[in-house]
Write a protein that holds these residues in place. Structure first.
Motif, PDB file in Angstrom:
ATOM      1  N   GLU A  41       0.806  -1.213   0.000  1.00 15.61           N
ATOM      2  CA  GLU A  41       0.000   0.000   0.000  1.00 15.61           C
ATOM      3  C   GLU A  41       0.842   1.266   0.000  1.00 15.61           C
ATOM      4  O   GLU A  41       0.312   2.359  -0.008  1.00 15.61           O
ATOM      5  CB  GLU A  41      -0.896   0.000   1.244  1.00 15.61           C
ATOM      6  CG  GLU A  41      -2.018  -1.013   1.182  1.00 15.61           C
ATOM      7  CD  GLU A  41      -3.011  -0.690   0.094  1.00 15.61           C
ATOM      8  OE1 GLU A  41      -3.316   0.499  -0.113  1.00 15.61           O
ATOM      9  OE2 GLU A  41      -3.484  -1.622  -0.565  1.00 15.61           O
ATOM     10  N   THR A  86     -14.589   7.047  -6.861  1.00 14.89           N
ATOM     11  CA  THR A  86     -13.971   5.806  -6.392  1.00 14.89           C
ATOM     12  C   THR A  86     -13.694   4.904  -7.580  1.00 14.89           C
ATOM     13  O   THR A  86     -14.538   4.745  -8.462  1.00 14.89           O
ATOM     14  CB  THR A  86     -14.898   5.077  -5.409  1.00 14.89           C
ATOM     15  OG1 THR A  86     -15.186   5.945  -4.317  1.00 14.89           O
ATOM     16  CG2 THR A  86     -14.246   3.811  -4.873  1.00 14.89           C
ATOM     17  N   SER A 141     -12.322   0.954  -8.667  1.00 12.45           N
ATOM     18  CA  SER A 141     -12.123  -0.391  -8.125  1.00 12.45           C
ATOM     19  C   SER A 141     -11.640  -1.322  -9.227  1.00 12.45           C
ATOM     20  O   SER A 141     -11.894  -1.102 -10.412  1.00 12.45           O
ATOM     21  CB  SER A 141     -13.413  -0.932  -7.517  1.00 12.45           C
ATOM     22  OG  SER A 141     -14.424  -1.065  -8.498  1.00 12.45           O
ATOM     23  N   VAL A 194      -9.053  -4.115  -5.007  1.00 13.87           N
ATOM     24  CA  VAL A 194      -8.630  -2.827  -4.453  1.00 13.87           C
ATOM     25  C   VAL A 194      -9.629  -1.752  -4.855  1.00 13.87           C
ATOM     26  O   VAL A 194     -10.041  -1.670  -6.019  1.00 13.87           O
ATOM     27  CB  VAL A 194      -7.216  -2.442  -4.939  1.00 13.87           C
ATOM     28  CG1 VAL A 194      -6.807  -1.087  -4.359  1.00 13.87           C
ATOM     29  CG2 VAL A 194      -6.208  -3.510  -4.551  1.00 13.87           C
ATOM     30  N   ARG A 245      -9.966   2.541  -4.507  1.00 11.60           N
ATOM     31  CA  ARG A 245      -9.137   3.707  -4.215  1.00 11.60           C
ATOM     32  C   ARG A 245      -9.905   5.001  -4.443  1.00 11.60           C
ATOM     33  O   ARG A 245     -10.825   5.053  -5.267  1.00 11.60           O
ATOM     34  CB  ARG A 245      -7.896   3.719  -5.113  1.00 11.60           C
ATOM     35  CG  ARG A 245      -6.885   2.617  -4.857  1.00 11.60           C
ATOM     36  CD  ARG A 245      -5.605   2.884  -5.627  1.00 11.60           C
ATOM     37  NE  ARG A 245      -4.564   1.894  -5.360  1.00 11.60           N
ATOM     38  CZ  ARG A 245      -4.378   0.795  -6.065  1.00 11.60           C
ATOM     39  NH1 ARG A 245      -5.168   0.548  -7.115  1.00 11.60           N
ATOM     40  NH2 ARG A 245      -3.414  -0.050  -5.763  1.00 11.60           N
ATOM     41  N   GLN A 246      -9.462   6.051  -3.723  1.00 12.08           N
ATOM     42  CA  GLN A 246      -9.919   7.418  -3.950  1.00 12.08           C
ATOM     43  C   GLN A 246      -8.716   8.325  -4.172  1.00 12.08           C
ATOM     44  O   GLN A 246      -7.578   7.972  -3.833  1.00 12.08           O
ATOM     45  CB  GLN A 246     -10.744   7.922  -2.762  1.00 12.08           C
ATOM     46  CG  GLN A 246     -12.157   7.368  -2.722  1.00 12.08           C
ATOM     47  CD  GLN A 246     -13.096   8.257  -1.928  1.00 12.08           C
ATOM     48  OE1 GLN A 246     -12.760   8.727  -0.851  1.00 12.08           O
ATOM     49  NE2 GLN A 246     -14.290   8.469  -2.453  1.00 12.08           N
ATOM     50  N   GLY A 248      -6.004   9.260  -1.500  1.00  8.11           N
ATOM     51  CA  GLY A 248      -5.181   8.198  -0.965  1.00  8.11           C
ATOM     52  C   GLY A 248      -5.918   7.153  -0.164  1.00  8.11           C
ATOM     53  O   GLY A 248      -5.340   6.131   0.206  1.00  8.11           O
ATOM     54  N   SER A 260      -7.978   3.958   0.643  1.00  5.14           N
ATOM     55  CA  SER A 260      -8.072   2.730  -0.146  1.00  5.14           C
ATOM     56  C   SER A 260      -8.492   1.554   0.723  1.00  5.14           C
ATOM     57  O   SER A 260      -8.370   1.581   1.951  1.00  5.14           O
ATOM     58  CB  SER A 260      -6.735   2.406  -0.830  1.00  5.14           C
ATOM     59  OG  SER A 260      -5.751   2.068   0.135  1.00  5.14           O
ATOM     60  N   ARG A 274      -8.073  -2.783   0.449  1.00  4.28           N
ATOM     61  CA  ARG A 274      -7.512  -3.933  -0.247  1.00  4.28           C
ATOM     62  C   ARG A 274      -8.007  -5.203   0.438  1.00  4.28           C
ATOM     63  O   ARG A 274      -7.922  -5.331   1.663  1.00  4.28           O
ATOM     64  CB  ARG A 274      -5.986  -3.896  -0.250  1.00  4.28           C
ATOM     65  CG  ARG A 274      -5.322  -5.104  -0.935  1.00  4.28           C
ATOM     66  CD  ARG A 274      -3.801  -4.964  -0.910  1.00  4.28           C
ATOM     67  NE  ARG A 274      -3.369  -3.869  -1.753  1.00  4.28           N
ATOM     68  CZ  ARG A 274      -3.003  -3.996  -3.027  1.00  4.28           C
ATOM     69  NH1 ARG A 274      -3.028  -5.194  -3.606  1.00  4.28           N
ATOM     70  NH2 ARG A 274      -2.613  -2.948  -3.713  1.00  4.28           N
ATOM     71  N   ARG A 332      -6.522   2.328   4.194  1.00 10.57           N
ATOM     72  CA  ARG A 332      -5.783   3.592   4.316  1.00 10.57           C
ATOM     73  C   ARG A 332      -6.798   4.715   4.458  1.00 10.57           C
ATOM     74  O   ARG A 332      -7.788   4.779   3.742  1.00 10.57           O
ATOM     75  CB  ARG A 332      -4.909   3.858   3.094  1.00 10.57           C
ATOM     76  CG  ARG A 332      -3.968   2.739   2.730  1.00 10.57           C
ATOM     77  CD  ARG A 332      -2.805   3.251   1.897  1.00 10.57           C
ATOM     78  NE  ARG A 332      -1.834   3.931   2.740  1.00 10.57           N
ATOM     79  CZ  ARG A 332      -0.939   4.820   2.284  1.00 10.57           C
ATOM     80  NH1 ARG A 332      -0.946   5.156   1.016  1.00 10.57           N
ATOM     81  NH2 ARG A 332      -0.070   5.363   3.095  1.00 10.57           N
TER      82      ARG A 332
END
Length: 375
Positions: A165, A220, A222, A230, A232-233, A236, A238, A240, A250
């Motif tokens: 990450e 977002t 994916s 995973v 994510r935005q 940062g 996230s 997983r 995160r």
């Protein structure tokens, strides 16, 4: 274990007897006001002393608030709850289908609003209550039980997820949390991980669920990263998820949200303790929900929880009160880069849902020690 049973006594004898049977069935020791006998102190002091000497509190709430002792604004049961909630696991059971008065309704709302260290359940009759208390106490016993586990193997997997990450440079402060389950086994088939419904469920929970990990103003994305799912935005944040049911999360610490305390805690110069505590509680709650969703039959019995703060070099640590009193003066140390190993705990799976207050504290205190206190 010593189990303190807290409730209204008059008119609640059948419910208290049901709770006693549940405690005795599991071979624990019930601690009840009825058993105290003659005491040199007042009944309420005797009850509070009994509570302090107990390991767990079973709180049973019905329709009536109960007697308010002279000199107090709270009922005896309410005082017991306030005494217990910051120091002990509280298993709270609220009777269903009742019409509580204003004081009792406010008490029930207070209990239901509190998140840390609290299990909540409902009951209708005494048999229902006895079953609920038995199950909850059994879960607490499992949470505190010890079992052989390959901690090294689990810790290696958790460390690898932290590294995965953090491949790219991160400039903002982040909370990284990894939860790895054992014994190692495949929990999710490849087809389940790549199924759109799983990503959609995680995204829905992260944006609109009880524990909101993501910012609803941001998009977002994916997809699969190797064999991992995973999400994510941009800032940062996230999620997983692996085939083994391990979860890595995160969360930004510098998220620009008002705190209502008259200052901007996200100044980028300090780490605010309460912000870390809030994010940590959210992350633990979200991780517990994900693991329960993908491993409903609880094949994973033990967990490694690993936490670290990244992107926080040369920052000091403050409480909100300290920062509010002097927000424009921050004197930082200049000792160069410090190695800050992740905080690692090995727990039974049930402890992720129970004993939440103690779990957060066991992570937060070592994290705080890794940073200088900002002046």
């Amino acid at each position: 274990m010593r189990i303190f049973i807290s409730s209204l006594i008059s008119g609640f004898e059948p419910q208290r007897a049901a709770a006693r049977r549940a405690v005795i069935t599991l071979r624990h020791e019930p601690v009840m006001a009825e058993d105290f006998g003659a005491q040199p102190s007042s009944p309420q002091i005797a009850c509070l002393q009994g509570l302090r000497g107990s390991d767990i509190v079973v709180l049973i709430l019905g329709e009536h608030y109960g007697f308010v002792p002279p000199g107090s604004s709270l009922s005896a049961t309410h005082q017991e709850y306030r005494e217990a909630r910051e120091t002990k696991p509280v298993l709270a059971f609220v009777q269903q289908g009742i019409s509580p008065g204003p004081e009792q309704a406010a008490f029930i709302a207070e209990v239901q609003a509190w998140e840390g260290g609290l299990f909540r359940g409902g009951f209708v009759g005494v048999d229902d209550l006895q079953d609920g208390v038995t199950r909850a106490l059994h879960d607490v016993t499992l949470a505190n039980a010890t079992a052989p586990v390959d901690e090294h193997e689990m810790s290696v997997r958790a460390t690898a997820m932290l590294a995965a990450e953090n491949k790219n440079q991160v400039t903002s402060a982040m909370l990284d949390l990894v939860v790895v389950g054992g014994p190692r086994q495949r929990i999710l088939r490849p087809a389940e991980l790549e199924a759109p419904v799983l990503a959609e469920q995680l995204e829905q929970s992260a944006l609109y669920g009880h524990s909101r990990l993501f910012d609803r103003t941001l998009g977002t994305a994916s997809g699969l990263d190797g064999s991992d799912l995973v999400l994510r935005q941009e800032r940062g944040a996230s999620i997983r998820l692996t085939e083994q049911g391990s979860v890595s999360l995160r969360m930004p610490l510098d998220e620009p949200r008002p705190l209502g305390r008259g200052f901007d805690a996200m100044s980028g110069m300090v780490i605010v303790e309460e912000v870390v505590q809030e994010r940590l509680g959210t992350a633990l709650d979200f991780a517990a929900g994900v693991i329960d969703r993908v491993d409903r039959t609880q094949r994973l019995t033990n967990l490694i929880v690993m936490v670290r703060l990244s992107g926080v070099e040369h920052r000091g640590w403050r409480t909100r009160a300290q920062h509010a009193s002097n927000p424009n003066s921050v004197q930082m140390g200049h000792g160069g880069m410090r190695e800050r190993p992740p905080i690692t705990l090995t727990i039974r799976r049930a402890a992720l849902g129970l004993d939440r207050t103690a779990l957060i504290e066991d992570i937060l205190v070592p994290l705080r020690r890794q940073f200088p206190m900002a002046s």
